[in-house]
Design a protein around this motif. Sequence first.
Motif, PDB file in Angstrom:
ATOM      1  N   GLY A   1       4.015  20.196  11.598  1.00 10.60           N
ATOM      2  CA  GLY A   1       4.189  21.601  11.985  1.00 10.60           C
ATOM      3  C   GLY A   1       5.567  21.921  12.543  1.00 10.60           C
ATOM      4  O   GLY A   1       6.494  21.108  12.498  1.00 10.60           O
ATOM      5  N   GLY A   2       5.664  23.137  13.088  1.00 12.76           N
ATOM      6  CA  GLY A   2       6.939  23.612  13.635  1.00 12.76           C
ATOM      7  C   GLY A   2       7.404  22.731  14.783  1.00 12.76           C
ATOM      8  O   GLY A   2       8.581  22.395  14.893  1.00 12.76           O
ATOM      9  N   ARG A   3       6.459  22.343  15.619  1.00 12.14           N
ATOM     10  CA  ARG A   3       6.864  21.587  16.819  1.00 12.14           C
ATOM     11  C   ARG A   3       7.478  20.237  16.464  1.00 12.14           C
ATOM     12  O   ARG A   3       8.343  19.751  17.174  1.00 12.14           O
ATOM     13  CB  ARG A   3       5.680  21.421  17.751  1.00 12.14           C
TER      14      ARG A   3
ATOM     15  N   PHE B   1      10.954  20.899  15.960  1.00 12.79           N
ATOM     16  CA  PHE B   1      11.678  21.066  17.236  1.00 12.79           C
ATOM     17  C   PHE B   1      12.201  19.694  17.708  1.00 12.79           C
ATOM     18  O   PHE B   1      13.239  19.610  18.347  1.00 12.79           O
ATOM     19  CB  PHE B   1      10.766  21.628  18.339  1.00 12.79           C
TER      20      PHE B   1
ATOM     21  N   TRP C   1       9.197  30.508  20.863  1.00 16.25           N
ATOM     22  CA  TRP C   1       9.363  29.347  19.971  1.00 16.25           C
ATOM     23  C   TRP C   1      10.790  28.818  20.036  1.00 16.25           C
ATOM     24  O   TRP C   1      11.013  27.611  20.013  1.00 16.25           O
ATOM     25  CB  TRP C   1       8.994  29.710  18.532  1.00 16.25           C
TER      26      TRP C   1
ATOM     27  N   ASN D   1      12.728  34.925  12.897  1.00 20.63           N
ATOM     28  CA  ASN D   1      11.716  35.943  13.217  1.00 20.63           C
ATOM     29  C   ASN D   1      10.879  35.436  14.389  1.00 20.63           C
ATOM     30  O   ASN D   1      10.364  34.313  14.340  1.00 20.63           O
ATOM     31  CB  ASN D   1      10.810  36.184  12.007  1.00 20.63           C
TER      32      ASN D   1
ATOM     33  N   THR E   1       7.765  35.468  16.117  1.00 16.59           N
ATOM     34  CA  THR E   1       6.380  35.791  15.772  1.00 16.59           C
ATOM     35  C   THR E   1       5.609  36.434  16.918  1.00 16.59           C
ATOM     36  O   THR E   1       4.811  37.344  16.706  1.00 16.59           O
ATOM     37  CB  THR E   1       5.661  34.475  15.379  1.00 16.59           C
TER      38      THR E   1
ATOM     39  N   ASP F   1      14.720  28.122  12.305  1.00 16.85           N
ATOM     40  CA  ASP F   1      13.263  28.119  12.185  1.00 16.85           C
ATOM     41  C   ASP F   1      12.906  29.430  11.472  1.00 16.85           C
ATOM     42  O   ASP F   1      13.068  30.512  12.038  1.00 16.85           O
ATOM     43  CB  ASP F   1      12.653  28.059  13.598  1.00 16.85           C
TER      44      ASP F   1
ATOM     45  N   SER G   1       9.846  29.991  10.185  1.00 19.40           N
ATOM     46  CA  SER G   1       8.399  29.845   9.981  1.00 19.40           C
ATOM     47  C   SER G   1       7.701  31.147   9.636  1.00 19.40           C
ATOM     48  O   SER G   1       6.798  31.174   8.820  1.00 19.40           O
ATOM     49  CB  SER G   1       7.759  29.254  11.240  1.00 19.40           C
TER      50      SER G   1
ATOM     51  N   VAL H   1       6.866  26.500   8.807  1.00 21.57           N
ATOM     52  CA  VAL H   1       5.475  26.031   8.684  1.00 21.57           C
ATOM     53  C   VAL H   1       4.858  26.772   7.497  1.00 21.57           C
ATOM     54  O   VAL H   1       5.280  27.881   7.159  1.00 21.57           O
ATOM     55  CB  VAL H   1       4.664  26.289   9.977  1.00 21.57           C
TER      56      VAL H   1
ATOM     57  N   GLN I   1       1.761  27.969   7.086  1.00 23.74           N
ATOM     58  CA  GLN I   1       0.576  28.835   7.258  1.00 23.74           C
ATOM     59  C   GLN I   1       0.832  30.342   7.429  1.00 23.74           C
ATOM     60  O   GLN I   1      -0.030  31.053   7.901  1.00 23.74           O
ATOM     61  CB  GLN I   1      -0.273  28.319   8.433  1.00 23.74           C
ATOM     62  N   LYS I   2       2.037  30.801   7.024  1.00 23.52           N
ATOM     63  CA  LYS I   2       2.295  32.251   7.106  1.00 23.52           C
ATOM     64  C   LYS I   2       2.667  32.772   5.710  1.00 23.52           C
ATOM     65  O   LYS I   2       1.861  33.445   5.080  1.00 23.52           O
ATOM     66  CB  LYS I   2       3.372  32.542   8.145  1.00 23.52           C
TER      67      LYS I   2
HETATM   68  N1  PLP Z   1       7.993  28.521  15.046  1.00 17.05           N
HETATM   69  C1  PLP Z   1       7.526  29.755  14.821  1.00 17.05           C
HETATM   70  C2  PLP Z   1       8.498  30.860  14.527  1.00 17.05           C
HETATM   71  C3  PLP Z   1       6.162  30.014  14.869  1.00 17.05           C
HETATM   72  O1  PLP Z   1       5.708  31.264  14.653  1.00 17.05           O
HETATM   73  C4  PLP Z   1       5.269  28.952  15.161  1.00 17.05           C
HETATM   74  C5  PLP Z   1       3.819  29.164  15.224  1.00 17.05           C
HETATM   75  O2  PLP Z   1       3.299  30.217  15.016  1.00 17.05           O
HETATM   76  C6  PLP Z   1       5.807  27.683  15.408  1.00 17.05           C
HETATM   77  C7  PLP Z   1       7.171  27.503  15.334  1.00 17.05           C
HETATM   78  C8  PLP Z   1       4.930  26.525  15.787  1.00 17.05           C
HETATM   79  O3  PLP Z   1       4.288  25.981  14.678  1.00 17.05           O
HETATM   80  P1  PLP Z   1       3.198  24.832  14.854  1.00 17.05           P
HETATM   81  O4  PLP Z   1       1.994  25.442  15.461  1.00 17.05           O
HETATM   82  O5  PLP Z   1       2.978  24.371  13.452  1.00 17.05           O
HETATM   83  O6  PLP Z   1       3.802  23.767  15.719  1.00 17.05           O
END
Ligand code: PLP
Length: 360
Positions: A78-80, A83, A105, A152, A154, A173, A175, A194, A196-197
């Motif tokens: 995922g996003g984290r 990071f 984020w 963006n 979120t 990022d 995502s 990520v 899932q969007k």
């Molecule tokens: N970065 C952005 C811009 C996000 O909107 C999100 C989650 O919504 C994340 C990172 C974190 O992603 P994850 O839950 O996969 O770690």
Amino acid sequence: MKSASRKINFNPGPAPLPQTVLEQAAAAVLDYDNSGQSILEIGHRSKAFDAILAESKQLVKELCGLGDDYEVLWLHGGGRLQFCMVPMNFLNEHDTAGYIDSGAWSHEAMEYARYYGHTTVLSSSRADNYRRLPEWPADIPKDLAYVHLTTNNTIYGTQWQQIPQCNAPLIADMSSDIFCCKRDYSKFDLFYAVAQKNIGAAGVTLVVLKRDMLKKIKRSIPPMLSYAEQVAKNSVLNTSPVFAIYTALLTLRWTKEKSVEAIEKENREKAALLYGELERNSLFIPLVDKDSRSMMNVCFSAMDETTQHVFTRYSEERNITGIEGHRSAGAFRASLYNAVSLRDVKALVDVMQEFEKQYQ
Ligand code: PLP
């Protein structure tokens, strides 16, 4: 699944997928491409998966207008995890990375980087609860390891529409807004999103990086967390999330068929319709300054707390879901990702107008 039974879904992610993607993914769960096997049963080192991987990577490059000087990876975590991986790979102990602090984020990304090296905040809108974008930093020191930006935000509903040239490696990022509009992706040395969007189902993250960036990696890193190793192994260092990557491929094909230009046009119409209603409707207030507004996540509040509770129930009863704000920001947020149609947004606006007539 018939569209009529579907909720009108404004979830921030996992978010709605195009109907055709759902249908093709569902069919592949029963039998992938007349192979006599489910997509869930296909090996990550099979010829069938090699083809999925190759086409998906090619489509990403095509949609981004990038050539062979870029590498495309599908990674776990995922996003984290990005990071962590970004500073782990590119921020050495005595070096400094610049972070543009435009939301929770981007802030969290910076906190992760501090495990590996120094960070500096190039600009921030934290003091305004991130309800506007910070200024683009006037002077970006050339010797920064990289600059990190979230295109963006979120949670707070702000988005960079213009991204100026940057004189340090630019990492983003993306995502929650990748493929939402035409963008010059060649400005970026690395970007991640990520799935899932706007890309598919949770379980996989897209990373695109300039091949030259690999030369900057100095630290000794476990292979799973090393961009260089992941590139060398074509993202298949361990068991790949085959189904998530296949769903991403289906969504990328849908994105290409529809075209990013057409998607952008519809995204702008969707956002204009909802922001327009928020400006007009006496029971709601848009929360973000006009020139910072996101076309992906529209944040708004009701006039007071009672109206907020009543509208939450009222909209749920009318088949609308996913508009509650993030747990840290409250109020409402409607996410208008690529698979959300103009018709869906009209349905929400209709419900808001009906609500105003009833409760004004
Ligand atoms: N970065 C952005 C811009 C996000 O909107 C999100 C989650 O919504 C994340 C990172 C974190 O992603 P994850 O839950 O996969 O770690």
